[in-house]
Enzyme design. Structure first.
Site, mmCIF file in Angstrom:
data_model
loop_
_atom_site.group_PDB
_atom_site.id
_atom_site.type_symbol
_atom_site.label_atom_id
_atom_site.label_comp_id
_atom_site.label_asym_id
_atom_site.label_seq_id
_atom_site.Cartn_x
_atom_site.Cartn_y
_atom_site.Cartn_z
ATOM 1 N N ASN A 1 0.751 -1.187 -0.132
ATOM 2 C CA ASN A 1 0.033 -0.077 0.041
ATOM 3 C C ASN A 1 0.818 1.267 0.172
ATOM 4 O O ASN A 1 0.465 2.372 -0.326
ATOM 5 C CB ASN A 1 -0.788 0.135 1.277
ATOM 6 N N GLN B 1 -5.013 -3.980 -1.526
ATOM 7 C CA GLN B 1 -4.345 -3.220 -2.688
ATOM 8 C C GLN B 1 -4.384 -3.602 -4.117
ATOM 9 O O GLN B 1 -3.954 -2.985 -4.869
ATOM 10 C CB GLN B 1 -3.358 -2.504 -2.280
ATOM 11 N N SER C 1 -11.024 -5.610 0.364
ATOM 12 C CA SER C 1 -12.009 -4.516 1.272
ATOM 13 C C SER C 1 -12.484 -3.757 0.195
ATOM 14 O O SER C 1 -11.970 -3.164 -0.844
ATOM 15 C CB SER C 1 -11.019 -3.749 1.818
ATOM 16 N N CYS D 1 6.835 9.666 8.901
ATOM 17 C CA CYS D 1 7.186 9.507 10.335
ATOM 18 C C CYS D 1 5.721 9.643 10.722
ATOM 19 O O CYS D 1 4.554 10.542 10.488
ATOM 20 C CB CYS D 1 8.003 10.378 10.598
#
Ligand code: PLP
Length: 377
Positions: free
Chosen positions: A149, A179, A199, A323
């Protein structure tokens, strides 16, 4: 608003929303009820299952509805580890899986399982040989995602499935294809995985509905939710009929002219790479071939600031593999990026409706950020 975060979730087309509304208003029967309203709802669930199964290339009986990709991932683990409880307590996975897998693995480690986490090379690739080399006689499960992803790398799941037969035929194989479904061509029949997670909200469907393919090698899968017998007794709970109808409608829409849609997304990605290459020092993080994911870094420019600036300009991108609260994501960490490169990673992801004009706007906004802000690292 310019939406370039299709790997996070996708816009729901009007036809999908209309179909869900119709089901909520007109076909609200419980599929377990015996009168006509119930039969109608039962048929709707059966039709939805057939539509999704056709797109996945499997029989409808092998496809179970769940609440999301996360649930599918977790159920695959529950079922595989139960079936192979006498094979052993070793699992092979990658260090770049979605948290649904990695968090489950952390819990399993506390329960006495040993997990081997494979790291990708600098281009984000993981070879089938590396996966197979990690498999032992006590390996109960291998779980390798189909498409990453954050990098868009496509992993060699079919090759792993073929190799596993010789290496340890008892080991079960799960792939998180959240994905990959309708983004890269594959069919459950030929992929060879025992479990495949899907999904709906990544392909224009609603949130709150996912799917899990469970193959023939899985005998009597461990129920995820024991209860009223729904989903062949394996995942009880009254079926989410409107969500299922929305999932099926989204699949129906996505599969129309799918090749052209994927080609369009690949062209958009190529165009984005061309435009973003104009930004000084910009690094391409993702080298993957999936047509919808592109991660880049402006080294030293913290990704959260980039995301905020673009958001102010009405453009949605994500801090993808950047991050989080000072800690790099699993993908950034696994790629071994320099600190200032890791800190600047942002992800743009595309859908069939993404236009070149939207890419132009994002490229201009990123360039403006680069030219008007100071690097902080
Ligand atoms: N697996 C991957 C690779 C994903 O990208 C995601 C969603 O971001 C998930 C699993 C989780 O799916 P869901 O949001 O349906 O739980």
């Amino acid at each position: 608003m310019i939406y370039l975060d299709h790997a996070a979730t996708t816009p729901v087309p009007k036809d999908v929303a209309d179909e869900m509304y119709r089901v909520l208003r007109e076909e609200y029967g419980n599929p377990s009820s015996q009168y006509a309203y119930g039969r109608q709802a039962r048929q709707l669930v059966a039709d939805g299952r057939q539509t999704v199964a056709d797109a996945l290339g499997c029989a409808a009986k092998n496809l179970y509805f769940t609440a999301c990709g996360t649930e599918s991932d977790n159920w695959a683990f529950t079922a595989a580890l139960w079936q192979n409880r006498r094979v052993g307590k070793h699992i092979v996975t990658t260090a770049v899986e979605h948290s649904a897998i990695l968090e489950r693995c952390r819990w399993l480690e506390q329960d006495g399982y040993e997990v081997t986490y494979l790291t990708p090379d600098r281009d984000g690739n993981i070879s089938a040989d590396a996966v197979l080399a990690a498999v032992r006689t006590d390996t109960a499960l291998v779980s390798v995602m189909l498409v990453n992803n954050e990098t868009g790398n496509v992993y060699p799941v079919a090759e792993i499935a073929a190799g596993l037969k010789a290496k340890n035929e008892k080991t079960l194989l799960h792939t998180d294809a959240v994905q990959g479904f309708l983004k890269v061509p594959f069919a459950a029949k030929t992929l060879g995985a025992d479990f495949i997670s899907l999904s709906a909200h990544k392909i224009g469907g609603p949130k709150g509905i996912g799917g899990l393919y469970i193959g023939e090698r899985v005998r009597n899968p461990r129920p995820l939710l024991p209860g009223g017998g729904q989903e062949s007794g394996f995942r009880a709970g009254t079926e989410a009929t409107a969500q299922i109808a929305g999932f099926a409608k989204a699949v129906e829409l996505r599969t129309e002219h799918l090749t052209e849609k994927l080609e369009h997304m690949a062209q958009i990605k190529a165009y984005a790479m061309e435009r973003l290459a104009e930004i000084p020092d910009l690094r391409f993080i993702s080298k993957g071939t999936a047509p919808h994911v592109l991660s880049v870094s402006m080294p030293g420019y913290p990704s959260q600031n980039v995301v905020n600036d673009l958001s102010d300009a009405g453009i949605c991108i994500s801090a993808g593999s950047a991050c989080h609260q000072g800690k790099p994501s699993q993908v950034t960490a696994a790629l071994g990026l320099e600190k200032k490169v890791a800190a600047g990673v942002v992800r743009l992801s595309f859908g069939p409706e993404t236009t070149r004009e939207e890419i132009d706007a994002a490229a201009e906004a990123l360039k403006k950020h680069h030219d008007t802000r100071f690097p902080m690292l």
